[in-house]
Design a protein around this motif. Structure first.
Motif, PDB file in Angstrom:
ATOM      1  N   TYR A  28       0.830  -1.211   0.000  1.00  0.00           N
ATOM      2  CA  TYR A  28       0.000   0.000   0.000  1.00  0.00           C
ATOM      3  C   TYR A  28       0.863   1.258   0.000  1.00  0.00           C
ATOM      4  CZ  TYR A  28      -4.492  -2.225   0.312  1.00  0.00           C
ATOM      5  OH  TYR A  28      -5.619  -2.937   0.013  1.00  0.00           O
ATOM      6  N   TYR A  64       2.479   1.766  -3.471  1.00  0.00           N
ATOM      7  CA  TYR A  64       1.488   2.294  -4.406  1.00  0.00           C
ATOM      8  C   TYR A  64       1.251   3.781  -4.176  1.00  0.00           C
ATOM      9  CZ  TYR A  64      -0.288  -1.565  -7.180  1.00  0.00           C
ATOM     10  OH  TYR A  64      -0.421  -2.535  -8.106  1.00  0.00           O
ATOM     11  N   ARG A  65       1.194   4.112  -2.929  1.00  0.00           N
ATOM     12  CA  ARG A  65       0.899   5.472  -2.548  1.00  0.00           C
ATOM     13  C   ARG A  65       2.020   6.413  -2.998  1.00  0.00           C
ATOM     14  NH1 ARG A  65      -2.674   7.641   0.473  1.00  0.00           N
ATOM     15  NH2 ARG A  65      -2.071   9.650   1.296  1.00  0.00           N
ATOM     16  N   ARG A  88       1.997   9.217  -6.007  1.00  0.00           N
ATOM     17  CA  ARG A  88       2.271  10.607  -5.643  1.00  0.00           C
ATOM     18  C   ARG A  88       3.336  11.183  -6.575  1.00  0.00           C
ATOM     19  NH1 ARG A  88       5.483  13.551  -2.319  1.00  0.00           N
ATOM     20  NH2 ARG A  88       6.821  11.768  -1.920  1.00  0.00           N
ATOM     21  N   GLN A 148       2.035  11.658 -10.090  1.00  0.00           N
ATOM     22  CA  GLN A 148       1.168  12.826 -10.180  1.00  0.00           C
ATOM     23  C   GLN A 148       2.002  14.105 -10.266  1.00  0.00           C
ATOM     24  OE1 GLN A 148      -1.298  13.063  -6.808  1.00  0.00           O
ATOM     25  NE2 GLN A 148      -2.997  13.904  -7.935  1.00  0.00           N
ATOM     26  N   VAL A 177       3.026  -8.627  -7.281  1.00  0.00           N
ATOM     27  CA  VAL A 177       1.874  -7.741  -7.154  1.00  0.00           C
ATOM     28  C   VAL A 177       2.122  -6.437  -7.908  1.00  0.00           C
ATOM     29  CG1 VAL A 177       0.396  -6.502  -5.534  1.00  0.00           C
ATOM     30  CG2 VAL A 177       1.323  -8.725  -4.917  1.00  0.00           C
ATOM     31  N   SER A 221      -6.858   5.459 -14.580  1.00  0.00           N
ATOM     32  CA  SER A 221      -7.303   5.210 -13.206  1.00  0.00           C
ATOM     33  C   SER A 221      -6.183   5.657 -12.267  1.00  0.00           C
ATOM     34  CB  SER A 221      -7.612   3.729 -13.000  1.00  0.00           C
ATOM     35  OG  SER A 221      -6.485   3.044 -12.571  1.00  0.00           O
ATOM     36  N   ASP A 222      -6.482   6.654 -11.571  1.00  0.00           N
ATOM     37  CA  ASP A 222      -5.506   7.314 -10.722  1.00  0.00           C
ATOM     38  C   ASP A 222      -5.456   6.616  -9.377  1.00  0.00           C
ATOM     39  OD1 ASP A 222      -4.347   9.193  -8.942  1.00  0.00           O
ATOM     40  OD2 ASP A 222      -4.702  10.714 -10.467  1.00  0.00           O
ATOM     41  N   PHE A 223      -4.421   5.853  -9.132  1.00  0.00           N
ATOM     42  CA  PHE A 223      -4.445   5.173  -7.819  1.00  0.00           C
ATOM     43  C   PHE A 223      -3.760   5.950  -6.741  1.00  0.00           C
ATOM     44  CE2 PHE A 223      -1.353   2.571 -10.364  1.00  0.00           C
ATOM     45  CZ  PHE A 223      -0.176   3.089  -9.854  1.00  0.00           C
ATOM     46  N   PRO A 274      -4.734  -3.325  -3.916  1.00  0.00           N
ATOM     47  CA  PRO A 274      -3.893  -2.213  -3.459  1.00  0.00           C
ATOM     48  C   PRO A 274      -3.868  -1.029  -4.424  1.00  0.00           C
ATOM     49  CG  PRO A 274      -2.553  -4.117  -4.062  1.00  0.00           C
ATOM     50  CD  PRO A 274      -3.972  -4.553  -4.099  1.00  0.00           C
ATOM     51  N   GLN A 275      -3.968  -1.302  -5.716  1.00  0.00           N
ATOM     52  CA  GLN A 275      -3.889  -0.163  -6.636  1.00  0.00           C
ATOM     53  C   GLN A 275      -5.058   0.790  -6.459  1.00  0.00           C
ATOM     54  OE1 GLN A 275      -4.306  -3.333  -7.286  1.00  0.00           O
ATOM     55  NE2 GLN A 275      -5.120  -3.748  -9.311  1.00  0.00           N
ATOM     56  N   HIS A 276      -6.127   0.324  -5.859  1.00  0.00           N
ATOM     57  CA  HIS A 276      -7.261   1.214  -5.589  1.00  0.00           C
ATOM     58  C   HIS A 276      -7.451   1.444  -4.095  1.00  0.00           C
ATOM     59  CE1 HIS A 276      -8.332   1.184  -9.769  1.00  0.00           C
ATOM     60  NE2 HIS A 276      -8.315  -0.118  -9.787  1.00  0.00           N
ATOM     61  N   LYS A 277      -6.473   1.048  -3.321  1.00  0.00           N
ATOM     62  CA  LYS A 277      -6.482   1.240  -1.870  1.00  0.00           C
ATOM     63  C   LYS A 277      -7.679   0.587  -1.203  1.00  0.00           C
ATOM     64  CE  LYS A 277      -4.793   5.846  -2.718  1.00  0.00           C
ATOM     65  NZ  LYS A 277      -5.326   7.173  -2.816  1.00  0.00           N
ATOM     66  N   ASN A 325      -8.151   1.472   2.488  1.00  0.00           N
ATOM     67  CA  ASN A 325      -6.898   1.547   3.211  1.00  0.00           C
ATOM     68  C   ASN A 325      -6.369   2.957   3.157  1.00  0.00           C
ATOM     69  OD1 ASN A 325      -5.419  -0.846   4.397  1.00  0.00           O
ATOM     70  ND2 ASN A 325      -6.577  -1.685   2.697  1.00  0.00           N
ATOM     71  N   ASP A 344      -3.894  14.028  -0.445  1.00  0.00           N
ATOM     72  CA  ASP A 344      -3.920  13.730  -1.877  1.00  0.00           C
ATOM     73  C   ASP A 344      -4.734  14.760  -2.636  1.00  0.00           C
ATOM     74  OD1 ASP A 344      -2.355  11.587  -1.589  1.00  0.00           O
ATOM     75  OD2 ASP A 344      -3.857  10.070  -2.128  1.00  0.00           O
ATOM     76  N   ARG A 402      -3.072  18.044  -3.073  1.00  0.00           N
ATOM     77  CA  ARG A 402      -2.080  18.055  -4.139  1.00  0.00           C
ATOM     78  C   ARG A 402      -2.741  18.204  -5.504  1.00  0.00           C
ATOM     79  NH1 ARG A 402       0.133  13.118  -3.074  1.00  0.00           N
ATOM     80  NH2 ARG A 402       0.870  13.478  -0.973  1.00  0.00           N
ATOM     81  N   LYS A 403      -3.936  17.650  -5.632  1.00  0.00           N
ATOM     82  CA  LYS A 403      -4.596  17.652  -6.935  1.00  0.00           C
ATOM     83  C   LYS A 403      -5.309  18.953  -7.250  1.00  0.00           C
ATOM     84  CE  LYS A 403      -5.730  12.780  -6.835  1.00  0.00           C
ATOM     85  NZ  LYS A 403      -6.842  11.883  -6.602  1.00  0.00           N
ATOM     86  N   ASP A 422     -15.344   4.895 -12.555  1.00  0.00           N
ATOM     87  CA  ASP A 422     -13.997   4.388 -12.771  1.00  0.00           C
ATOM     88  C   ASP A 422     -14.087   2.923 -13.180  1.00  0.00           C
ATOM     89  OD1 ASP A 422     -11.426   3.422 -12.629  1.00  0.00           O
ATOM     90  OD2 ASP A 422     -10.895   4.646 -10.896  1.00  0.00           O
ATOM     91  N   GLN A 467     -11.965   0.792 -14.401  1.00  0.00           N
ATOM     92  CA  GLN A 467     -10.923  -0.128 -13.932  1.00  0.00           C
ATOM     93  C   GLN A 467     -11.220  -0.612 -12.516  1.00  0.00           C
ATOM     94  OE1 GLN A 467      -8.432  -1.393 -15.551  1.00  0.00           O
ATOM     95  NE2 GLN A 467      -8.809  -0.239 -17.424  1.00  0.00           N
TER      96      GLN A 467
END
Lengths: 416, 850
Positions: free
Chosen positions: A301, A304-305, A309, A312, A396, A414-416, B234-237, B268, B277, B280-281, B390, B392
Motif C-alpha cells: 500500500y 502504491y501510494r 504521488r 502525479q 503484485v 485510473s488514478d491510484f 492495493p492499486q485502488h487502496k 486503506n 492527496d 495536491r490535486k 472508474d 478499472q
C-alpha cells in the motif's frame, strides 16, 4: 521465618476486629469511589446520602489504573499480567500500550471473564493499521494462589486491590506463588490504607469482601518482609491524595512497587514444562507488522501510494512544461524528474529523499527506483533493504526488467 | 440534562437490538427490544466506559458514535411480514403455485433450522430491588447468577428469554454487587411463545449473530465479515472483507436460515491521507470546498474502536492542539487525549476536525450531540465517490466479489460446516435446542422461450439473453423517418461524426429507419458553447438533436438534457466522441444508437405475443434525488396499446422522504386518457409493477398507493371499470437458486420460476430469473402480488411477467425486471441525476429518456 509470618497474620486479624469496632458507625454506605467498572460503565456514579463525602477526581480506581499505566510507559515491559483482573478494565487500558506483547488476566470469577473477554478483541482498525509488535491476550480462570507455568517469565504483575480479599491462610500462600514461583521482574501491589478510613463517614471496611485493611505500617512491614524473603526491593507510594489538613493519614490507596534484584537469566523462567492448572477462558492475538502477511500488505500500500504521488507530481510538471518543447528534447527519451512544486521547509526526511535516485520516464512508462522507495523512512523501516522490498512486492507490483525500479503506465487513467 | 444522564441514555440505546427498534417507524412490530448480551462485544462495554469520561460540553472527540454493529436493522422486514395480503386474494388462498413449464432441480442458499415440535420460548420480566438503572449492571448481575449460568438466555436488562421454563412462575434471586450491596431480582413469567412467533424469529436471529461473532467475524452494518482473509486491491487502496449476510425467517413451510456471501469494502486510506492527496490535486483556493464536497456524507470508521460515523461537516478552525472538556470537567487537547487514551501520537497538528452529528436515539427534545473526529484516525469505508465511473476500479472489485455459483457454494458450505463443527457455535445451538440442518433443494419450472415479433418476421432467438444477431436484418415494427435534425459536435470531432453519420444511414436502411442528412453545427469544446448552439438552432420543426460530447464530464450531459427535456422539449441523443473512435465497433454502436433514436421519435422496435387482448401494464419507480435527499423522484410508465409497444411516461418530484408515491391518481388518469384516445375504449385489465419499495413499506403501499390506483380506475368508467393488479418487484432478496448439472452448479436457465418453499405463506409471491449473469451468481427477481382483481392463474401471471422482461427497447435481450419497471427506473434516474426537475409533458409519448 514461618512463625513470624503467622504471627503477623494473627496480629492483623486481631487488628481487623478492633478496626471494625472502631469504625462501626451508623452509616453503611461506602464513600470511596470504589465501585470499579461496573458502576463506572453506567456513567452513573452512586449518589451517596449527603454526609461527609470525599470524592476523588479522577476517581480513585482510575488513578490506580493510571499508576500501572505510567509504570508500563516508564519501564516498557513486554509481558504483563493482571492478577485478579475482574472486569478486565486494566487490561483494556493496557492493550493500547505499544511495548506490550503478551497480556494476561487471571481471576477466579469465570462468569465475569467470559462476559468481558470480548472487550479485549482487536477492532476493525487493528486489521487495517496493524501494530508494530505482536500482542496476545489471554484470560485465565483460576486462583492467584495456584501455580501455573504459563505465568512464568513476566516483566510486570499487577495485583490491584487484591490482597485485602485474602483470608489469613490465602495471604500466607500468596507471596510464595507470586514472588517465589512466578517471580516477575516487577510486581505492583495496591491495597487500602486504613488510616485514611477515618476521613470516611462510614463503617468498617471499604468493601464487604475485604478481610482486612492495613495501615501504612502494617502494609510496609508485610511488604518489606516479603521483599527480603524473595530477594526483591520495594518502594512505597500511593494514589488518592488526602485532603488538606489531613495529610498525615497518607494516600487513600497505598502501593508497593517491588523489583526483583536478581537477573532473570539465573532463574529458570523459560522452563515452561510445569502444570497448566488455569483454564483459558478467552484468548486473542492482534495483527501486527511482525506477521509477514500484514507487513507485506502495508508495504504494498505504501509503495502504491508513493509511486502514485510521484507520478502525479511528474504529470503536473509535464503540463507546466507543455509549452516548452526543450523539456522533452528529441532523442532524449529519459526525462529527468524535478519537482516544480513549491517545496516547503525541508525536514531531515526530505533531505534523505533529495539524495535518493529520482524517478524517470521512458516513453509512456514511469519508473521509480527501489532505492528511492526504500529511502522513504517508513518503508525503509519496514523493509530494511532493497532485496527485502523486492521480495515484498513480489508479483503484485510490476518492476522493470532488471528489477531495480517500479514500473507503471504514465497515462493510466485510473488514478491510484 | 446532565452529561451522565445523556450518556446513560446513549448507553441504553446503543445495542444492536435497540438500534433496530429505534429505526422502526409506524406500527411497532409485534416484538420487543432484544439484545444479544453475551455477544454485545468489546465495543459495547468499552464504549460505555469511555463515554462516561467526557461529554460536558456538547462536543467530544468521537467516542460516542455508532458502533460498527449498528447501521441497519431487520425489524422492518419483519414488519412487512405482518402484512398478510394473500388472505384477501381468493383465487390464490389455497394454491399459489403454477404448473406449466419444465421442472428443474435447484439448490438454494437456504438451510433448514429444525426446532423440536413442542419448542417454546419463555419470556420473563425482570425487576431489581433496589432498582438499578444501569443496563450493563442489570445484565451482569443476572448473568453471573448460578441459577441461570448454564441456561440459554437472551436478556436486554428488562426482558429475559429462556428456552427452558423456570420451575416457578415468579423466581426470586439475589446477587451481590461489587460493593457488596445485595440486590434482589424478581423474574416473572409473562409469555410462552411458540417457535412460529415473530418474537422467536428475532431471538433466532440474535442467536445466529452471537454465533457469527464466536466465529471471529465482525459485524459491520447488518452483515458479518472475516478480517482474517481479506481480498486486497492495493492499486485502488481497497480491502474487501468476505463475509455473510444471514437471516432466519419463516418461509413457506418451515423455518429457514438464508445465507449469502457478502463483501465489505474498506478503504486503506485515512481521511487525512485522502485530504493530502486532494490538496495536491486541486488548487488551494477551492481545496476546502472540494474537500467538503467529497467527504461530507461519507461513513468513516475510527481507528481505535469499532464505531462508524457519518461525516456531517469539517471544522477547519479546530486543530488537534485545541482543547475540549472531558466529562469530568478537565480540559485536554486532542493530542494529549489520544496519547493518554490510546497511546496514539498524532503526526499532523494542523489537520482540521471532522464533525459528526450523533443520532438522537431517544427522540426527545435534547439538542443533537456532535462528535469531533481526527481525520488521521478515521478510515474511509465504502466505494470512493467517483468509483462508479472508474471502469478499472469497478472491474477490479467485480472480479473479486462476483463469485460464480461453485465458489459461492463453497463459501456457504464452509459456513455451514463452521456452524456444525465449531465448539462454541454448537454449544450455543444445543443449549437453545436448535438444530442446524442441511441445505434445501427445491424444484423450479422453466417458462417456455418467447418469440420476437418484428415487422415482417417472427424469430425464435438462439439465446434469449441477446438476440441482436437474430434481428439484424429485420425491419422494426414502426419507425418515423428522420428528416429534420441537428448534430452538434466540436471541431475536433468533425471527421468521426461524418463517419458515424454514414454508418447510421447504412444501418438505418435495413431496419426501416430512414435517416436524412442532418444540419451539422460545429462548436467549441465547452458546455456553454453546446447549449448556446442548441438555443440558437433548435426550432419548432426539429425532430431530434444529436450532440457528440467531447468528454464524459457530466456538465455537458446534464445541461443539454435539462434544456431539451423541459425548457425546450425536443428528443435528444448524446453520444460520446470517444465511443465513435472505436473503429471495429462502429456498426454495432450505430445500430444501438439508431434503435434509441427510433424510440425517442416514438417508434416501436419489437413485440412479444400478449394473449390478453386489452391489457395495460404500468411500471412505477421511486428514488431519491441526487441533489436533495428530501426530494423523491416518482416515475410512472404505462403502455398505451394492446401490443405493449408504445408508452406513456411521466415523472414528478415530490418533497417527502418516504418512498411512497403521492401522484399516482393523476398519472393513472392521464395514462387511461391516452389509452382511450388510442384505442377508443378503456383497457380491460391493468397490471402495475411497483419497483423501488423500501423495507417495511409494504403496509403503506397497501394503504396508500393501491387506493390511489383503484380510485382512478373506478372513476375512469361508469360501467365496467378495468381490473387492477399490483405487484411489488424487488431485486435485492436473500434467496439464490442454482441449477445442478451433474457435479457442477450453474445459474438456472432463463425463465426459471420458483413459487414454493422459498416463498412466504402470507403472500402471493414468486421468483423469476429472467436475466443472464455473465459473471457471478444470478440474483432472482422477487414478485409479490399485493392486490389482484384480475384473478389470473399464477401460471399466467408468471408467464406474463416473463414476457414483459423481453420488451425493453434499450437492450436486445431479456432483462431482470419487466420492461415498464426498467423504463420507470431509467426515467427516474435521468431526473434524479441530471434534470432535477420534471420533464415536459410534450415528451410523454416517447421514450425520450433512453
Amino acid at each position: 521465618m514461618r512463625d513470624l509470618k503467622i504471627d503477623l497474620v494473627h496480629h492483623l486479624v486481631g487488628l481487623k476486629e478492633t478496626a471494625a469496632l472502631l469504625f462501626q458507625r451508623n452509616l453503611k454506605t461506602v464513600a470511596e469511589d470504589n465501585m470499579e467498572c461496573n458502576s463506572v460503565v453506567d456513567g452513573n456514579v452512586e449518589e451517596v446520602p449527603s454526609k461527609k463525602v470525599i470524592k476523588f477526581n479522577p476517581p480513585l480506581y482510575k488513578q490506580r489504573y493510571q499508576f500501572v499505566k505510567n509504570l508500563v510507559e516508564q519501564h516498557q515491559p513486554k509481558k504483563v499480567a493482571d492478577l485478579g483482573c475482574g472486569d478486565v478494565c486494566l487490561l483494556a487500558i493496557l492493550k493500547y500500550q505499544k511495548c506490550i506483547e503478551e497480556l494476561v488476566g487471571v481471576d477466579i470469577n469465570e462468569g465475569r471473564l467470559k462476559w468481558n473477554g470480548s472487550r479485549l478483541s482487536p477492532c476493525v482498525g487493528d486489521h487495517l493499521d496493524p501494530r508494530e509488535l505482536d500482542l496476545a491476550i489471554t484470560l485465565y480462570h483460576g486462583s492467584v494462589l495456584e501455580k501455573d507455568c504459563r505465568l512464568l517469565g513476566f516483566d510486570l504483575a499487577a495485583c490491584i486491590e487484591l490482597i485485602e480479599h485474602f483470608d489469613s491462610e490465602d495471604l500466607a500462600k500468596f507471596p510464595e506463588v507470586v514472588f517465589g514461583y512466578m517471580c516477575p521482574a516487577m510486581i505492583v501491589i495496591s491495597t487500602p490504607n486504613s488510616e485514611f478510613n477515618s476521613l470516611f463517614p462510614c463503617a468498617v471496611f471499604r468493601d464487604s469482601d475485604h478481610k482486612f485493611e492495613w495501615s501504612r505500617m502494617q502494609f510496609q512491614t508485610w511488604a518489606l518482609d516479603v521483599a527480603s524473603r524473595y530477594n526483591y526491593s520495594v518502594e512505597f507510594t500511593g494514589v488518592g491524595e488526602p485532603p488538606t489538613g489531613a495529610e498525615d493519614v497518607g494516600y487513600c490507596t497505598q502501593i508497593g512497587v517491588f523489583r526483583r534484584k536478581a537477573e532473570a537469566a539465573e532463574l529458570a523462567v523459560l522452563e515452561h514444562h510445569g502444570e497448566h492448572v488455569y483454564e483459558v477462558v478467552y484468548t486473542t492475538s492482534y495483527p501486527s507488522l511482525q506477521q509477514i502477511n500484514y507487513r507485506r500488505r502495508v508495504v504494498i500500500y505504501l509503495v502504491y501510494r508513493e509511486v502514485s504521488r510521484l507520478k502525479q507530481k511528474y504529470q503536473v510538471s509535464l503540463r507546466q512544461h507543455e509549452l516548452e518543447p526543450e523539456f522533452i528534447a528529441p532523442g532524449n527519451q529519459t526525462g529527468k524528474f524535478t519537482s516544480d512544486l513549491p517545496v516547503p521547509v525541508l525536514t531531515e526526511d526530505d533531505k534523505a529523499m533529495e539524495i535518493a535516485p529520482q524517478p524517470f520516464c521512458i516513453e509512456d512508462k514511469f519508473y521509480v527506483p527501489l532505492q528511492r522507495i526504500i529511502a522513504y523512512p517508513r518503508l525503509g523501516h519496514l523493509c530494511g533493504n532493497v532485496e527485502k522490498l523486492r521480495e515484498f512486492l513480489g508479483d503484485v507490483i510490476e518492476l522493470n526488467c532488471d528489477g531495480s525500479a517500479v514500473k507503471v503506465d504514465l497515462n493510466d487513467c485510473s488514478d491510484f | 440534562k446532565s452529561g451522565r444522564a445523556r450518556v446513560r441514555a446513549r448507553g441504553m440505546a446503543r445495542s444492536p437490538g435497540a438500534a433496530e427498534v429505534g429505526r422502526a417507524r409506524g406500527p411497532p412490530p409485534p416484538s420487543v427490544v432484544l439484545i444479544d448480551n453475551e455477544a454485545s462485544s468489546s465495543s459495547d462495554c468499552e464504549r460505555t466506559s469511555r463515554i462516561s469520561q467526557k461529554y460536558a460540553g456538547g462536543i467530544s472527540p468521537s467516542d460516542s458514535g455508532c458502533t460498527v454493529q449498528e447501521r441497519g436493522g431487520k425489524v422492518r422486514d419483519i414488519m412487512d411480514l405482518a402484512v398478510c395480503t394473500r388472505e384477501k386474494l381468493a383465487h390464490v388462498r389455497d394454491c399459489k403455485t403454477g404448473s406449466s413449464g419444465i421442472p428443474v432441480k435447484l439448490v438454494t442458499n437456504l438451510f433448514n433450522l429444525d426446532v423440536p415440535q413442542d419448542w417454546q420460548l419463555y419470556q420473563y420480566h425482570v425487576t431489581y430491588s433496589p432498582d438499578i438503572e444501569s443496563r450493563r449492571l442489570r445484565i451482569a448481575l443476572l448473568y453471573s447468577h448460578r441459577e441461570l449460568s448454564n441456561k440459554a438466555k437472551a436478556f436486554d436488562g428488562v426482558i429475559l428469554f429462556l428456552s427452558q421454563k423456570l420451575e416457578e412462575k415468579v423466581t426470586e434471586l439475589s446477587s451481590e454487587t461489587q460493593r457488596g450491596e445485595t440486590v434482589k431480582m424478581t423474574i416473572t413469567l409473562t409469555r410462552e411463545l411458540p417457535a412460529s412467533s415473530p418474537v422467536c424469529i428475532q431471538v433466532f436471529n440474535i442467536i445466529f449473530k452471537k454465533i457469527l461473532k464466536k466465529l471471529s467475524m465482525y459485524q459491520i452494518g447488518r452483515n458479518f465479515y472475516k478480517p482474517s482473509e481479506p481480498v486486497e486491491i492495493p492499486q485502488h487502496k481497497l480491502s474487501l472483507w468476505p463475509g455473510f449476510a444471514i437471516s432466519v425467517s419463516h418461509f413457506e413451510t418451515k423455518l429457514l436460515l438464508s445465507a449469502n456471501v457478502s463483501y465489505k469494502i474498506l478503504r486503506n486510506e485515512t481521511v487525512l491521507e485522502f485530504m493530502t492527496d486532494l490538496c495536491r490535486k486541486t488548487s488551494e483556493s477551492c481545496f476546502t470546498q472540494t474537500c467538503e464536497k467529497q467527504l461530507v456524507g461519507l461513513i468513516v470508521l475510527t481507528r481505535y474502536n469499532n464505531k462508524t460515523y457519518r461525516i456531517d461537516d469539517i471544522d477547519w478552525s479546530v486543530k488537534p492542539t485545541h482543547t475540549f472538556r472531558k466529562r469530568d470537567g478537565a480540559e485536554i487537547t486532542y493530542v494529549d487525549y489520544y496519547k493518554q487514551q490510546y497511546d496514539i501520537i498524532l503526526s499532523d497538528l494542523n489537520q482540521p476536525v471532522l464533525v459528526s452529528l450523533l443520532k438522537n436515539k431517544k427522540n426527545d427534545n435534547s439538542e443533537a450531540q456532535m462528535a469531533h473526529l481526527i481525520p488521521e484516525l478515521c478510515f474511509l469505508t465504502g466505494m470512493p465517490g467517483q468509483a462508479t465511473s472508474d471502469f478499472q476500479l469497478m472491474k477490479a472489485v467485480a472480479k473479486e466479489t462476483r463469485l460464480d455459483p461453485l465458489v459461492r457454494q463453497q463459501h456457504l458450505a464452509r459456513l455451514a460446516d463452521d456452524f456444525q463443527r465449531n465448539k462454541d457455535a454448537r454449544f450455543e445451538l444445543e443449549t437453545w435446542g436448535l438444530h442446524f440442518g442441511c441445505q434445501m433443494s427445491l424444484t423450479g419450472r422453466i417458462a417456455p422461450a418467447e418469440k420476437i415479433i418484428m415487422q415482417d418476421h417472427t424469430c425464435q432467438p438462439a439465446s434469449a439473453a441477446d438476440w441482436s444477431k437474430d434481428i439484424r436484418t429485420c425491419k422494426v415494427l414502426s419507425a418515423q423517418s428522420l428528416n429534420k435534425w441537428l448534430v452538434i459536435c466540436s471541431n475536433r470531432a468533425e471527421s468521426v461524426t461524418e463517419n458515424f453519420l454514414n454508418c447510421l444511414r447504412r444501418v438505418g436502411g435495413p431496419m426501416g429507419f430512414n435517416v436524412d442528412c442532418p444540419k451539422i453545427i460545429k462548436v467549441q469544446e465547452n458546455p456553454a458553447a453546446f447549449i448556446h448552439a442548441i438555443q440558437k438552432h433548435v426550432k419548432y420543426e426539429v425532430q431530434l438533436v444529436m450532440c457528440i460530447l467531447p468528454s464524459i464530464q457530466t456538465s455537458y450531459y446534464d445541461s443539454i438534457k435539462k434544456y431539451l427535456s423541459s425548457d425546450c422539449p425536443v428528443p435528444s441523443q448524446c453520444v460520446l466522441a470517444q465511443t465513435l473512435n472505436k473503429q471495429g465497433m462502429m456498426l454495432s454502436v450505430a445500430t444501438k444508437i439508431a434503435m434509441q433514436m427510433i424510440c425517442k421519435l416514438g417508434g416501436e422496435l419489437w413485440a412479444v405475443e400478449i394473449p390478453l387482448k386489452s391489457l395495460m401494464v404500468v411500471g412505477i419507480n421511486v428514488c431519491k434525488d441526487a441533489f436533495s435527499q428530501r426530494t423523491m423522484v416518482v416515475g410512472f410508465v404505462a403502455s398505451i396499446n394492446p401490443r405493449i409497444t408504445r408508452w406513456f411516461s411521466r415523472c414528478i418530484l415530490q418533497r417527502t422522504t418516504a418512498h411512497v408515491a403521492d401522484c399516482l391518481k393523476v398519472f393513472m388518469i392521464g395514462a387511461l386518457n391516452r389509452w382511450y384516445r388510442h384505442n377508443q375504449g378503456l383497457p380491460a385489465r391493468i397490471i402495475v409493477y411497483r419497483d423501488g419499495v423500501g423495507d417495511g413499506q409494504l403496509q403503506t403501499l397497501v394503504d396508500y398507493e393501491v387506493p390511489q390506483l383503484l380510485s382512478s380506475v373506478i372513476e375512469a368508467s361508469s360501467n365496467t371499470s378495468p381490473k387492477l393488479s399490483v405487484i411489488v418487484v424487488r431485486k435485492k432478496g436473500m434467496p439464490r437458486f442454482l441449477a445442478e448439472t451433474g457435479r457442477n452448479l450453474q445459474n438456472p436457465p432463463l425463465g426459471t420460476v420458483v413459487d414454493s418453499e422459498a416463498t412466504r405463506p402470507e403472500w402471493y409471491d414468486f421468483y423469476l430469473i429472467s436475466q443472464m449473469a455473465c459473471r457471478g451468481t444470478v440474483n432472482p427477481t422477487y414478485y409479490n402480488v399485493i392486490y389482484d382483481d384480475n384473478g389470473l392463474k399464477p401460471d399466467h401471471m408468471q408467464r406474463l411477467t416473463f414476457k414483459l422482461c423481453h420488451v425493453y427497447y434499450n437492450w436486445m435481450g431479456l432483462i431482470s425486471i419487466p420492461a415498464p419497471c426498467q423504463y420507470a427506473r431509467k426515467l427516474t434516474f435521468l431526473v434524479a441525476q441530471s434534470l432535477h426537475k420534471e420533464p415536459s409533458l410534450e415528451l410523454a409519448n416517447s421514450l425520450f429518456y433512453l
